[in-house]
Design a protein around this motif. Structure first.
Motif, short mmCIF file in Angstrom:
data_model
loop_
_atom_site.label_atom_id
_atom_site.label_comp_id
_atom_site.label_asym_id
_atom_site.label_seq_id
_atom_site.Cartn_x
_atom_site.Cartn_y
_atom_site.Cartn_z
N LEU A 68 6.90 -32.37 5.57
CA LEU A 68 6.56 -33.04 6.98
C LEU A 68 5.90 -31.73 8.09
CD1 LEU A 68 7.32 -35.37 9.22
CD2 LEU A 68 9.73 -33.97 9.63
N VAL A 69 6.26 -30.48 7.74
CA VAL A 69 5.51 -29.26 8.33
C VAL A 69 4.27 -28.78 7.37
CG1 VAL A 69 7.28 -28.38 9.15
CG2 VAL A 69 7.13 -27.60 7.11
N SER A 70 3.68 -29.65 6.25
CA SER A 70 2.56 -29.44 5.51
C SER A 70 1.26 -29.82 6.48
CB SER A 70 2.24 -30.45 4.06
OG SER A 70 2.28 -31.67 4.57
N GLU A 71 -0.19 -29.03 6.34
CA GLU A 71 -1.35 -29.21 6.62
C GLU A 71 -1.38 -30.43 7.48
OE1 GLU A 71 -4.36 -27.79 9.34
OE2 GLU A 71 -2.96 -26.81 8.69
N GLU A 72 -0.83 -31.79 6.51
CA GLU A 72 -0.36 -32.98 6.74
C GLU A 72 0.18 -34.06 7.31
OE1 GLU A 72 -3.66 -34.44 6.52
OE2 GLU A 72 -4.38 -32.93 5.26
N GLY A 73 0.78 -32.71 7.64
CA GLY A 73 3.00 -33.35 7.83
C GLY A 73 2.68 -33.22 9.89
#
Length: 188
Positions: free
Chosen positions: A104-109
């Motif tokens: 969820l907090v990744s670059e794509e999240g």
């Protein structure tokens, strides 16, 4: 789609927002006619309302962005965030396992730096248009919302929140600069 008018309006033209009865409405109109309430006063009221909405929106986004880092610490915080108002409709964060929270907090999240900074900046840019003062008020609202999120968190937020703030402010600053404005206050 994001709506700027989320929440209760304190727009002085909106009688229902003020909860005025007929006499109070007439008194308000008389104050406008007499000049007791000026266009400048009304503009300032709109600017304050706009800035407060930005502050609340910013604080909610940044709190939500920080939540996956320490789920035990933020159970109370999570219950106070209106995730729907910030556009999140996925699985409840409190019900996520560590891998789901990390994605969820990744670059794509959804709560990654890119998407969160875009939501914050776009909220200000859509509401501010080409009005440098409104853009500055929105910028200040983001900063106050960030400070509020930090206070609620109780300590320094995760680094992702600072990256998000920097990226959102840079996008707003670019717009202000393109309109000939400056975010630096040179008055002392």
């Amino acid at each position: 789609m994001m709506q700027i008018g989320i929440g209760t309006s304190i727009n002085p033209y909106s009688q229902s927002a003020l909860g005025l009865n007929d006499k109070e409405t007439q008194d308000f109109k008389e104050k406008i006619k007499s000049g007791e309430i000026s266009g400048r006063t009304l503009s300032q009221a709109y600017l304050v309302e706009y800035s407060l909405k930005i502050e609340s929106y910013s604080s909610s986004n940044l709190q939500a962005q920080s939540a996956p880092f320490d789920l035990d610490k933020v159970k109370d915080i999570l219950s106070s965030i209106d995730f729907t108002a910030i556009g999140y409709s996925g699985k409840a964060i409190a019900d996520m396992n560590p891998d789901e929270a990390a994605s969820l907090v990744s670059e794509e999240g959804f709560f990654g730096v890119t998407q969160t900074s875009e939501r914050l900046a776009d909220f200000v840019l859509m509401g501010g248009g080409d009005d440098v003062e409104r853009l500055k008020a929105g910028r200040e609202g983001i900063i106050r919302g960030f400070n509020e999120a930090e206070q609620i968190w109780g300590e320094k937020l995760p680094d992702i929140s600072y990256e998000t703030l920097d990226k959102a402010l840079a996008k707003i600053d670019d717009k202000i600069s393109s309109l000939g404005g400056s975010v630096l206050d040179t008055t002392a």
